[in-house]
Design an enzyme around this catalytic site. Structure first.
Site, PDB file in Angstrom:
ATOM      1  N   GLU A  52       0.833  -1.208   0.000  1.00 17.28           N
ATOM      2  CA  GLU A  52       0.000   0.000   0.000  1.00 17.28           C
ATOM      3  C   GLU A  52       0.864   1.253   0.000  1.00 17.28           C
ATOM      4  OE1 GLU A  52      -3.509   0.866   0.012  1.00 17.28           O
ATOM      5  OE2 GLU A  52      -3.335  -1.055  -1.011  1.00 17.28           O
ATOM      6  N   HIS A  56       1.875  -0.441  -5.123  1.00 15.42           N
ATOM      7  CA  HIS A  56       2.112  -1.546  -6.058  1.00 15.42           C
ATOM      8  C   HIS A  56       1.801  -2.842  -5.324  1.00 15.42           C
ATOM      9  CE1 HIS A  56       3.583  -3.252  -9.704  1.00 15.42           C
ATOM     10  NE2 HIS A  56       4.596  -3.883  -9.130  1.00 15.42           N
ATOM     11  N   HIS A  57       1.029  -3.717  -5.949  1.00 16.06           N
ATOM     12  CA  HIS A  57       0.503  -4.869  -5.232  1.00 16.06           C
ATOM     13  C   HIS A  57       0.866  -6.177  -5.921  1.00 16.06           C
ATOM     14  CE1 HIS A  57      -1.900  -1.307  -4.313  1.00 16.06           C
ATOM     15  NE2 HIS A  57      -1.847  -1.795  -3.080  1.00 16.06           N
ATOM     16  N   HIS A  74       1.288  -4.694 -14.552  1.00 18.67           N
ATOM     17  CA  HIS A  74       0.313  -4.983 -15.605  1.00 18.67           C
ATOM     18  C   HIS A  74       0.206  -3.850 -16.622  1.00 18.67           C
ATOM     19  CE1 HIS A  74      -0.944  -8.649 -13.601  1.00 18.67           C
ATOM     20  NE2 HIS A  74      -0.981  -7.960 -12.471  1.00 18.67           N
ATOM     21  N   GLU A  75       0.245  -2.598 -16.146  1.00 17.13           N
ATOM     22  CA  GLU A  75       0.108  -1.453 -17.054  1.00 17.13           C
ATOM     23  C   GLU A  75       1.248  -1.393 -18.069  1.00 17.13           C
ATOM     24  OE1 GLU A  75       0.694  -0.316 -13.467  1.00 17.13           O
ATOM     25  OE2 GLU A  75      -1.250  -1.258 -13.219  1.00 17.13           O
ATOM     26  N   ASP A  83       8.480  -3.328  -9.539  1.00 15.27           N
ATOM     27  CA  ASP A  83       8.538  -4.733  -9.129  1.00 15.27           C
ATOM     28  C   ASP A  83       9.827  -5.027  -8.369  1.00 15.27           C
ATOM     29  OD1 ASP A  83       6.067  -5.499 -10.546  1.00 15.27           O
ATOM     30  OD2 ASP A  83       7.265  -5.036 -12.321  1.00 15.27           O
TER      31      ASP A  83
END
Length: 94
Positions: A52, A56-57, A74-75, A83
């Site tokens: 949070e 980034h999850h 993903h984007e 990452d």
């Protein structure tokens, strides 16, 4: 956010020995083993709070004392510095 180049990705992975590159090169993953469900869930809670803060999850799953984590952006359609940064944070929580 830009995807890492192959050279950037390889350099980052050299600093993350516990992480494996997915065969398609778009994600890194790690499996962690804990004594029991409570320990695994506690770890996941710490990672969730850090994720949070970083905005980034992870993609992850938990079965009893095992936590499987996959990181990708993903984007961007693959690995980014986000990452790598989150992987380093996760490594620090283990």
């Amino acid at each position: 956010m830009e995807r890492l180049t192959d050279n950037e990705r390889d350099a980052a992975l050299a600093l993350l020995p516990s992480w494996s590159l997915r065969t398609d090169g778009t994600a890194i993953s790690r499996t962690l083993a804990f004594a029991d469900f409570s320990a695994a869930f506690g770890f996941m809670s710490r990672v969730a709070l850090a994720a949070e803060r970083h905005g980034h999850h992870p993609d992850w799953s938990n079965v009893y004392g095992r936590v499987d984590i996959t990181l990708t952006t993903h984007e961007a359609g693959g690995l980014t510095q986000r990452d790598v940064a989150l992987a380093k944070v996760i490594d620090g929580l283990t």
